[in-house]
Design a protein around this motif. Structure first.
Motif, PDB file in Angstrom:
ATOM      1  N   SER A 103       0.853  -1.193   0.000  1.00 63.68           N
ATOM      2  CA  SER A 103       0.000   0.000   0.000  1.00 63.68           C
ATOM      3  C   SER A 103       0.888   1.242   0.000  1.00 63.68           C
ATOM      4  CB  SER A 103      -0.922   0.010   1.221  1.00 63.68           C
ATOM      5  OG  SER A 103      -0.200   0.352   2.377  1.00 63.68           O
ATOM      6  N   MET A 104       0.318   2.355  -0.408  1.00 61.82           N
ATOM      7  CA  MET A 104       1.086   3.601  -0.484  1.00 61.82           C
ATOM      8  C   MET A 104       1.604   4.046   0.881  1.00 61.82           C
ATOM      9  SD  MET A 104       1.503   4.129  -3.556  1.00 61.82           S
ATOM     10  CE  MET A 104       2.376   5.672  -3.395  1.00 61.82           C
ATOM     11  N   THR A 105       0.975   3.575   1.950  1.00 62.65           N
ATOM     12  CA  THR A 105       1.464   3.946   3.283  1.00 62.65           C
ATOM     13  C   THR A 105       2.890   3.453   3.509  1.00 62.65           C
ATOM     14  OG1 THR A 105       0.549   1.938   4.259  1.00 62.65           O
ATOM     15  CG2 THR A 105      -0.859   3.896   4.284  1.00 62.65           C
ATOM     16  N   HIS A 106       3.288   2.409   2.803  1.00 67.17           N
ATOM     17  CA  HIS A 106       4.639   1.876   2.955  1.00 67.17           C
ATOM     18  C   HIS A 106       5.691   2.763   2.287  1.00 67.17           C
ATOM     19  CE1 HIS A 106       2.237  -1.556   4.088  1.00 67.17           C
ATOM     20  NE2 HIS A 106       3.313  -2.198   4.490  1.00 67.17           N
ATOM     21  N   TYR A 107       5.239   3.673   1.433  1.00 66.31           N
ATOM     22  CA  TYR A 107       6.153   4.578   0.726  1.00 66.31           C
ATOM     23  C   TYR A 107       6.070   6.003   1.262  1.00 66.31           C
ATOM     24  CZ  TYR A 107       6.347   0.719  -2.537  1.00 66.31           C
ATOM     25  OH  TYR A 107       6.517  -0.520  -3.095  1.00 66.31           O
ATOM     26  N   THR A 108       5.485   6.176   2.434  1.00 62.81           N
ATOM     27  CA  THR A 108       5.342   7.487   3.052  1.00 62.81           C
ATOM     28  C   THR A 108       6.286   7.578   4.235  1.00 62.81           C
ATOM     29  OG1 THR A 108       3.018   7.466   2.426  1.00 62.81           O
ATOM     30  CG2 THR A 108       3.694   9.103   4.055  1.00 62.81           C
ATOM     31  N   ASP A 109       7.136   8.599   4.247  1.00 60.55           N
ATOM     32  CA  ASP A 109       8.072   8.726   5.367  1.00 60.55           C
ATOM     33  C   ASP A 109       7.368   9.333   6.578  1.00 60.55           C
ATOM     34  OD1 ASP A 109       7.969  11.492   4.984  1.00 60.55           O
ATOM     35  OD2 ASP A 109       9.980  11.636   4.131  1.00 60.55           O
ATOM     36  N   ARG A 110       8.084   9.506   7.651  1.00 59.30           N
ATOM     37  CA  ARG A 110       7.455   9.972   8.898  1.00 59.30           C
ATOM     38  C   ARG A 110       6.931  11.402   8.811  1.00 59.30           C
ATOM     39  NH1 ARG A 110      12.437  10.760  13.115  1.00 59.30           N
ATOM     40  NH2 ARG A 110      13.450  12.436  11.975  1.00 59.30           N
ATOM     41  N   ASP A 111       7.401  12.163   7.805  1.00 64.63           N
ATOM     42  CA  ASP A 111       6.915  13.526   7.609  1.00 64.63           C
ATOM     43  C   ASP A 111       5.738  13.583   6.644  1.00 64.63           C
ATOM     44  OD1 ASP A 111       8.943  14.540   9.297  1.00 64.63           O
ATOM     45  OD2 ASP A 111      10.381  14.443   7.636  1.00 64.63           O
ATOM     46  N   GLN A 114       5.592  11.298   0.191  1.00 66.36           N
ATOM     47  CA  GLN A 114       5.634  10.083  -0.629  1.00 66.36           C
ATOM     48  C   GLN A 114       7.019   9.946  -1.255  1.00 66.36           C
ATOM     49  OE1 GLN A 114       3.117   7.733  -1.523  1.00 66.36           O
ATOM     50  NE2 GLN A 114       1.968   8.577   0.179  1.00 66.36           N
ATOM     51  N   THR A 115       7.567   8.730  -1.216  1.00 65.34           N
ATOM     52  CA  THR A 115       8.885   8.466  -1.784  1.00 65.34           C
ATOM     53  C   THR A 115       8.779   7.337  -2.814  1.00 65.34           C
ATOM     54  OG1 THR A 115       9.433   6.842  -0.087  1.00 65.34           O
ATOM     55  CG2 THR A 115      10.007   9.133   0.389  1.00 65.34           C
ATOM     56  N   GLU A 116       9.832   7.124  -3.567  1.00 63.48           N
ATOM     57  CA  GLU A 116       9.876   6.053  -4.561  1.00 63.48           C
ATOM     58  C   GLU A 116      10.225   4.712  -3.926  1.00 63.48           C
ATOM     59  OE1 GLU A 116       9.386   6.125  -8.072  1.00 63.48           O
ATOM     60  OE2 GLU A 116       8.410   7.993  -7.484  1.00 63.48           O
ATOM     61  N   ASN A 117      10.873   4.738  -2.790  1.00 60.55           N
ATOM     62  CA  ASN A 117      11.322   3.513  -2.111  1.00 60.55           C
ATOM     63  C   ASN A 117      10.555   3.324  -0.811  1.00 60.55           C
ATOM     64  OD1 ASN A 117      13.379   2.983  -4.064  1.00 60.55           O
ATOM     65  ND2 ASN A 117      14.563   4.634  -3.128  1.00 60.55           N
ATOM     66  N   VAL A 118      10.573   2.108  -0.324  1.00 54.59           N
ATOM     67  CA  VAL A 118       9.884   1.796   0.932  1.00 54.59           C
ATOM     68  C   VAL A 118      10.492   2.621   2.066  1.00 54.59           C
ATOM     69  CG1 VAL A 118       9.435  -0.027   2.618  1.00 54.59           C
ATOM     70  CG2 VAL A 118       9.259  -0.523   0.180  1.00 54.59           C
ATOM     71  N   ALA A 119       9.633   3.221   2.869  1.00 52.79           N
ATOM     72  CA  ALA A 119      10.087   4.040   3.995  1.00 52.79           C
ATOM     73  C   ALA A 119      10.786   3.170   5.030  1.00 52.79           C
ATOM     74  CB  ALA A 119       8.894   4.757   4.621  1.00 52.79           C
ATOM     75  N   SER A 120      11.769   3.732   5.689  1.00 51.27           N
ATOM     76  CA  SER A 120      12.544   2.964   6.673  1.00 51.27           C
ATOM     77  C   SER A 120      11.670   2.451   7.809  1.00 51.27           C
ATOM     78  CB  SER A 120      13.683   3.820   7.229  1.00 51.27           C
ATOM     79  OG  SER A 120      13.166   4.980   7.850  1.00 51.27           O
TER      80      SER A 120
END
Length: 148
Positions: A103-111, A114-120
């Motif tokens: 899901s797109m939530t996995h590509y959203t950083d803590r701020d 949206q990023t191209e890679n999976v958020a840490s």
């Protein structure tokens, strides 16, 4: 100083004997320890092989429940450097592999960007997702979903 060393030498055998008695007592009581499943902790339990999904998704029991993993992940490397789940489930690979996309939530950083890679913070999949297994319950489960 010599008196102190002499008294310490006298006390040492008593300490060793007390330690041995404590170790023997612990070994005797440890023999009666049982796991939650009712067997000795070192006894291997027979568990059915991990269930493999046949083109249908598992029913979720509550809103926002992370999906269960329909396959074994026993040999998957998921650490700081590698995440084998992404070989199939990353948005770049999912279409070719026929796997569900993250899901797109996995590509959203803590701020919230949206990023191209999976958020840490979503890197370690097995932090939320677990493989389904047909294993005996440890304790009685009284959970009922709202949909039932």
């Amino acid at each position: 100083m010599k008196k102190l060393a002499f008294l310490g030498a006298l006390a040492l055998p008593a300490i060793v004997v007390a330690g041995l008695a404590l170790a023997q007592s612990a070994a005797e009581t440890g023999a009666g320890v049982k796991s939650l499943r009712g067997v000795q902790p070192d006894v291997e339990l027979d568990v059915e092989p991990v269930f493999h999904q046949e083109k249908q998704r598992f029913v979720r029991n509550y809103r926002l429940q992370p999906p269960l993993i329909p396959h074994s992940i026993d040999k998957y490397q998921i650490d700081m450097r590698a995440n084998e789940c992404l070989a199939c489930h990353d948005w770049k690979n999912a279409g070719n592999r026929g796997a569900p996309t993250l899901s797109m939530t996995h590509y959203t950083d803590r701020d919230g960007i949206q990023t191209e890679n999976v958020a840490s913070r979503r890197w370690f999949c097995n932090q939320c997702h677990v493989p389904q297994a047909d294993a005996p319950a440890l304790v009685e489960n009284l959970f009922h979903s709202l949909g039932q």
